[in-house]
Design a protein around this motif. Structure first.
Motif, PDB file in Angstrom:
ATOM      1  N   GLU A  86      41.705  40.927  34.275  1.00  0.00           N
ATOM      2  CA  GLU A  86      41.534  41.298  32.962  1.00  0.00           C
ATOM      3  C   GLU A  86      41.890  40.861  31.941  1.00  0.00           C
ATOM      4  O   GLU A  86      40.653  40.464  30.513  1.00  0.00           O
ATOM      5  CB  GLU A  86      41.392  43.318  32.246  1.00  0.00           C
ATOM      6  CG  GLU A  86      41.203  44.457  33.222  1.00  0.00           C
ATOM      7  CD  GLU A  86      41.357  45.184  32.833  1.00  0.00           C
ATOM      8  OE1 GLU A  86      42.565  45.961  32.361  1.00  0.00           O
ATOM      9  OE2 GLU A  86      41.623  46.297  33.535  1.00  0.00           O
ATOM     10  N   ASP A  87      42.465  39.546  31.582  1.00  0.00           N
ATOM     11  CA  ASP A  87      42.661  39.369  31.174  1.00  0.00           C
ATOM     12  C   ASP A  87      42.357  37.461  30.778  1.00  0.00           C
ATOM     13  O   ASP A  87      42.044  36.775  30.380  1.00  0.00           O
ATOM     14  CB  ASP A  87      44.623  38.507  30.894  1.00  0.00           C
ATOM     15  CG  ASP A  87      45.332  37.625  29.923  1.00  0.00           C
ATOM     16  OD1 ASP A  87      44.826  37.814  28.569  1.00  0.00           O
ATOM     17  OD2 ASP A  87      45.461  36.994  30.083  1.00  0.00           O
ATOM     18  N   ALA A  88      41.950  37.265  32.040  1.00  0.00           N
ATOM     19  CA  ALA A  88      41.876  35.350  32.859  1.00  0.00           C
ATOM     20  C   ALA A  88      40.295  36.269  32.609  1.00  0.00           C
ATOM     21  O   ALA A  88      40.234  34.532  31.950  1.00  0.00           O
ATOM     22  CB  ALA A  88      42.054  35.313  33.542  1.00  0.00           C
ATOM     23  N   ASP A 133      39.675  24.710  31.296  1.00  0.00           N
ATOM     24  CA  ASP A 133      41.099  24.510  32.139  1.00  0.00           C
ATOM     25  C   ASP A 133      41.248  26.352  32.506  1.00  0.00           C
ATOM     26  O   ASP A 133      41.917  27.234  32.858  1.00  0.00           O
ATOM     27  CB  ASP A 133      42.348  24.773  30.424  1.00  0.00           C
ATOM     28  CG  ASP A 133      42.351  23.456  30.314  1.00  0.00           C
ATOM     29  OD1 ASP A 133      41.869  22.444  30.779  1.00  0.00           O
ATOM     30  OD2 ASP A 133      42.148  22.768  28.856  1.00  0.00           O
ATOM     31  N   ALA A 134      42.778  26.489  33.631  1.00  0.00           N
ATOM     32  CA  ALA A 134      43.259  27.389  34.213  1.00  0.00           C
ATOM     33  C   ALA A 134      43.956  28.351  33.268  1.00  0.00           C
ATOM     34  O   ALA A 134      44.399  27.546  32.233  1.00  0.00           O
ATOM     35  CB  ALA A 134      43.939  27.174  35.472  1.00  0.00           C
ATOM     36  N   VAL A 135      44.220  29.837  33.224  1.00  0.00           N
ATOM     37  CA  VAL A 135      44.110  30.730  32.722  1.00  0.00           C
ATOM     38  C   VAL A 135      46.184  30.399  32.905  1.00  0.00           C
ATOM     39  O   VAL A 135      45.873  30.578  34.080  1.00  0.00           O
ATOM     40  CB  VAL A 135      43.810  31.818  32.574  1.00  0.00           C
ATOM     41  CG1 VAL A 135      44.412  32.965  31.602  1.00  0.00           C
ATOM     42  CG2 VAL A 135      42.319  31.591  31.647  1.00  0.00           C
ATOM     43  N   SER A 136      46.618  30.946  32.501  1.00  0.00           N
ATOM     44  CA  SER A 136      48.333  30.516  32.692  1.00  0.00           C
ATOM     45  C   SER A 136      48.446  32.413  33.032  1.00  0.00           C
ATOM     46  O   SER A 136      48.295  32.942  32.657  1.00  0.00           O
ATOM     47  CB  SER A 136      49.065  30.578  31.437  1.00  0.00           C
ATOM     48  OG  SER A 136      50.652  30.863  31.149  1.00  0.00           O
ATOM     49  N   GLY A 137      49.006  31.973  34.785  1.00  0.00           N
ATOM     50  CA  GLY A 137      49.374  33.113  34.657  1.00  0.00           C
ATOM     51  C   GLY A 137      48.281  34.001  35.859  1.00  0.00           C
ATOM     52  O   GLY A 137      48.563  34.857  36.536  1.00  0.00           O
TER      53      GLY A 137
END
Length: 271
Positions: free
Chosen positions: A109-111, A128-132
């Motif tokens: 839900e965040d990424a 870019d990849a999402v952190s986490g």
């Protein structure tokens, strides 16, 4: 005064003359300009070109279409991206599949919204990849790239130009061009009681040459049921060339999901 008296004759003549003049004046028509205009004035037509003609037409130089990338398996679950394009431009990116359950739901839900926005902004899979959310990001980028590859392999067709003359009512309509040989079409993901089902078709023109379930219920008893039912469903789809196939005994939910996803793939191929 006698009737024949000269003065009497003069007075009578004068009175007769005045009466005649008054009678003539009462019979003369009025000459009021306003009255004449109201009764006999011609109405002037509006000046030519008083109203500007309506004009202009929308120039549809692009065609909206959707392309679904291949399913990318990750450590936490499958990821699949669907793009909506106007011509060659991405107008919408969405994850039709993403990891879920436990912490994965929160991460997704965040990424995913961030990845969708990045794809829309960049117009490429170089995001870019999402952190986490390293694994989800990697799977997203992989599926996104496959969707872009499919879009590049089958570019949007420009709308047909308007003919100079209206064709005859008896003119025959040209048949629609068949799909390219070896084209693959993914049906919608259908959620069932035991897990998602998704069908992919490989087409030769308008004929199904291969049907496969790229997603099916798994884990425990579901793995055994899927291993038995899916090959039969794939064979039935290729044999009937439609979604009008029988459910496999003991795999009612999987069969129903398969048929629904198969029909959506056929609809996409037909469109």
């Amino acid at each position: 005064m006698k009737k024949s008296h000269p003065l009497r004759r003069v007075m009578l003549a004068t009175a007769a003359t005045v009466s005649g003049i008054v009678l003539l004046l009462s019979l003369k028509p009025g000459s009021d300009p306003a009255s004449a205009s109201a009764q006999g004035g011609a109405v002037q037509p509006p000046a030519a070109g008083q109203e500007s003609p309506q004009g202009g037409s929308s120039d549809q130089s692009s065609q909206t279409r959707t392309v679904t990338g291949s399913v990318a398996d990750t450590q936490y679950g499958p990821v699949q991206v669907r793009l909506t394009l106007s011509g060659d431009k991405i107008t919408k990116a969405e994850a039709v599949q993403a990891p879920s359950g436990g912490q994965s739901t929160t991460v997704t839900e965040d990424a995913v919204p961030k990845l969708n926005q990045a794809a829309l902004t960049a117009g490429t899979a170089d995001i870019d990849a999402v952190s986490g959310a390293t694994y989800t990001s990697a799977g997203y980028k992989k599926s996104l790239q496959s969707a872009l590859d499919q879009a590049a392999a089958a570019p949007a067709e420009k709308p047909a130009e308007k003919p100079a003359e209206k064709p005859s009512a008896t003119a025959s309509k040209a048949p629609a061009a068949p799909a390219p040989d070896g084209q693959t079409v993914d049906g919608d993901v259908v959620k069932t009681q035991y897990g998602p089902v998704q069908v992919r078709l490989t087409l030769n023109g308008t004929s199904i040459i291969k049907a496969e379930a790229i997603q099916a219920p798994s884990g425990g008893r579901s793995t055994e049921v899927t291993g038995n039912a899916v090959p039969q469903l794939n064979q039935a789809a290729a044999a009937t060339q439609s979604a009008d196939i029988d459910a496999v005994s003991g795999a009612t939910y999987t069969s129903a999901g398969y048929k629904k996803s198969l029909q959506s793939a056929l609809d996409k191929a037909g469109a």
